[in-house]
Design an enzyme around this catalytic site. Structure first.
Site, PDB file in Angstrom:
ATOM      1  N   TYR A  93      37.243  67.005  14.731  1.00  0.00           N
ATOM      2  CA  TYR A  93      38.051  67.768  15.569  1.00  0.00           C
ATOM      3  C   TYR A  93      37.320  67.857  17.048  1.00  0.00           C
ATOM      4  O   TYR A  93      37.264  68.813  17.870  1.00  0.00           O
ATOM      5  CB  TYR A  93      37.730  69.141  15.046  1.00  0.00           C
ATOM      6  CG  TYR A  93      38.720  69.518  13.931  1.00  0.00           C
ATOM      7  CD1 TYR A  93      40.060  69.562  14.097  1.00  0.00           C
ATOM      8  CD2 TYR A  93      38.504  69.966  12.799  1.00  0.00           C
ATOM      9  CE1 TYR A  93      40.930  69.857  13.276  1.00  0.00           C
ATOM     10  CE2 TYR A  93      39.247  70.158  11.634  1.00  0.00           C
ATOM     11  CZ  TYR A  93      40.490  70.271  11.854  1.00  0.00           C
ATOM     12  OH  TYR A  93      41.459  70.561  11.010  1.00  0.00           O
ATOM     13  N   HIS A 123      46.378  69.901   6.882  1.00  0.00           N
ATOM     14  CA  HIS A 123      46.244  69.287   8.290  1.00  0.00           C
ATOM     15  C   HIS A 123      47.156  68.086   8.415  1.00  0.00           C
ATOM     16  O   HIS A 123      47.417  67.516   7.455  1.00  0.00           O
ATOM     17  CB  HIS A 123      44.762  68.747   8.654  1.00  0.00           C
ATOM     18  CG  HIS A 123      44.645  67.889   9.814  1.00  0.00           C
ATOM     19  ND1 HIS A 123      44.617  68.500  11.174  1.00  0.00           N
ATOM     20  CD2 HIS A 123      44.952  66.597   9.743  1.00  0.00           C
ATOM     21  CE1 HIS A 123      44.616  67.305  11.931  1.00  0.00           C
ATOM     22  NE2 HIS A 123      44.774  66.141  11.042  1.00  0.00           N
TER      23      HIS A 123
HETATM   24  P1  GDP Z   1      47.132  71.985  13.860  1.00  0.00           P
HETATM   25  O1  GDP Z   1      47.643  70.919  14.452  1.00  0.00           O
HETATM   26  O2  GDP Z   1      48.497  72.806  13.540  1.00  0.00           O
HETATM   27  O3  GDP Z   1      46.194  71.975  12.709  1.00  0.00           O
HETATM   28  O4  GDP Z   1      46.690  73.190  14.882  1.00  0.00           O
HETATM   29  P2  GDP Z   1      45.252  72.780  15.868  1.00  0.00           P
HETATM   30  O5  GDP Z   1      45.131  71.307  16.365  1.00  0.00           O
HETATM   31  O6  GDP Z   1      45.532  73.708  17.263  1.00  0.00           O
HETATM   32  O7  GDP Z   1      44.172  73.445  15.245  1.00  0.00           O
HETATM   33  C1  GDP Z   1      43.607  72.842  14.304  1.00  0.00           C
HETATM   34  C2  GDP Z   1      42.954  73.718  13.485  1.00  0.00           C
HETATM   35  O8  GDP Z   1      42.060  74.799  13.959  1.00  0.00           O
HETATM   36  C3  GDP Z   1      44.145  74.646  12.764  1.00  0.00           C
HETATM   37  O9  GDP Z   1      44.923  73.922  11.707  1.00  0.00           O
HETATM   38  C4  GDP Z   1      43.325  75.667  12.470  1.00  0.00           C
HETATM   39  O10 GDP Z   1      42.849  75.749  11.141  1.00  0.00           O
HETATM   40  C5  GDP Z   1      42.364  76.020  13.513  1.00  0.00           C
HETATM   41  N1  GDP Z   1      42.745  76.879  14.386  1.00  0.00           N
HETATM   42  C6  GDP Z   1      43.704  76.579  15.442  1.00  0.00           C
HETATM   43  N2  GDP Z   1      43.884  77.938  16.339  1.00  0.00           N
HETATM   44  C7  GDP Z   1      42.701  78.592  15.768  1.00  0.00           C
HETATM   45  C8  GDP Z   1      42.624  79.954  16.259  1.00  0.00           C
HETATM   46  O11 GDP Z   1      42.888  80.617  17.286  1.00  0.00           O
HETATM   47  N3  GDP Z   1      41.285  80.597  15.624  1.00  0.00           N
HETATM   48  C9  GDP Z   1      40.685  80.110  14.512  1.00  0.00           C
HETATM   49  N4  GDP Z   1      39.741  80.459  14.070  1.00  0.00           N
HETATM   50  N5  GDP Z   1      41.080  78.724  14.107  1.00  0.00           N
HETATM   51  C10 GDP Z   1      42.301  77.980  14.736  1.00  0.00           C
END
Ligand code: GDP
Length: 138
Positions: free
Chosen positions: A49, A115
């Site tokens: 990540y 994911h």
């Molecule tokens: P994805 O591609 O839909 O998985 O979303 P992202 O790449 O934006 O974020 C990665 C992962 O981080 C997400 O699947 C969630 O598990 C977590 N996440 C994303 N946004 C948030 C947030 O605002 N708060 C928290 N606690 N976790 C988040």
């Protein structure tokens, strides 16, 4: 044909949702061409990540991803990346469409069960992060 990385996150494994998630994938024509269970270390989760390193939720996310085992898979199919994203639904399960995996099973914006890679370059990086060539069936 395209490939994408899928992870059933620790909440999905812990809640017994491996079968449900795999059923969604298979019913929708995504073929599993590699799969294994892993329990990520902190360093492994942080590397995966890395793009989110500056986000306020980074430490919480990496703690969650190391809290238990995950199932990592490589999926193959036509437009596999966007088709799998569609099956997962929006990051925030409250905004995810009816019938999507996250809408059906997620409990939290972070604990959202699955994911999936979001673009071609990301998929190449993510597949290579977890799988060697030899682990992918042809
Ligand atoms: P994805 O591609 O839909 O998985 O979303 P992202 O790449 O934006 O974020 C990665 C992962 O981080 C997400 O699947 C969630 O598990 C977590 N996440 C994303 N946004 C948030 C947030 O605002 N708060 C928290 N606690 N976790 C988040």
């Amino acid at each position: 044909m395209e490939r994408t990385l899928s992870i059933i996150k620790p909440d999905g494994v812990q809640r017994g949702l491996i079968g449900e998630v795999i059923q969604h994938l298979e019913k929708n024509g995504l073929k599993i061409i590699a799969a294994k269970m892993i329990h990520m270390t902190g360093r492994e989760a942080e590397g995966f990540y890395d793009v989110h390193r500056e986000k306020p939720f980074f430490s919480s996310l990496t703690a969650f991803m190391t809290s238990g085992p995950c199932v990592v898979m490589v999926l193959e199919g036509e437009n596999a990346i966007s088709r799998y994203r569609d099956l997962m639904g929006a990051t925030n399960y409250k905004e995810a469409a009816e019938g999507t995996i996250r809408r059906e099973f997620a409990t939290d914006i972070e604990k959202n069960v699955v994911h999936g890679s979001d673009a071609l370059e990301t998929a190449v990086f993510e597949i290579g992060y977890f799988f060697s060539q030899l682990e992918i069936v042809l």
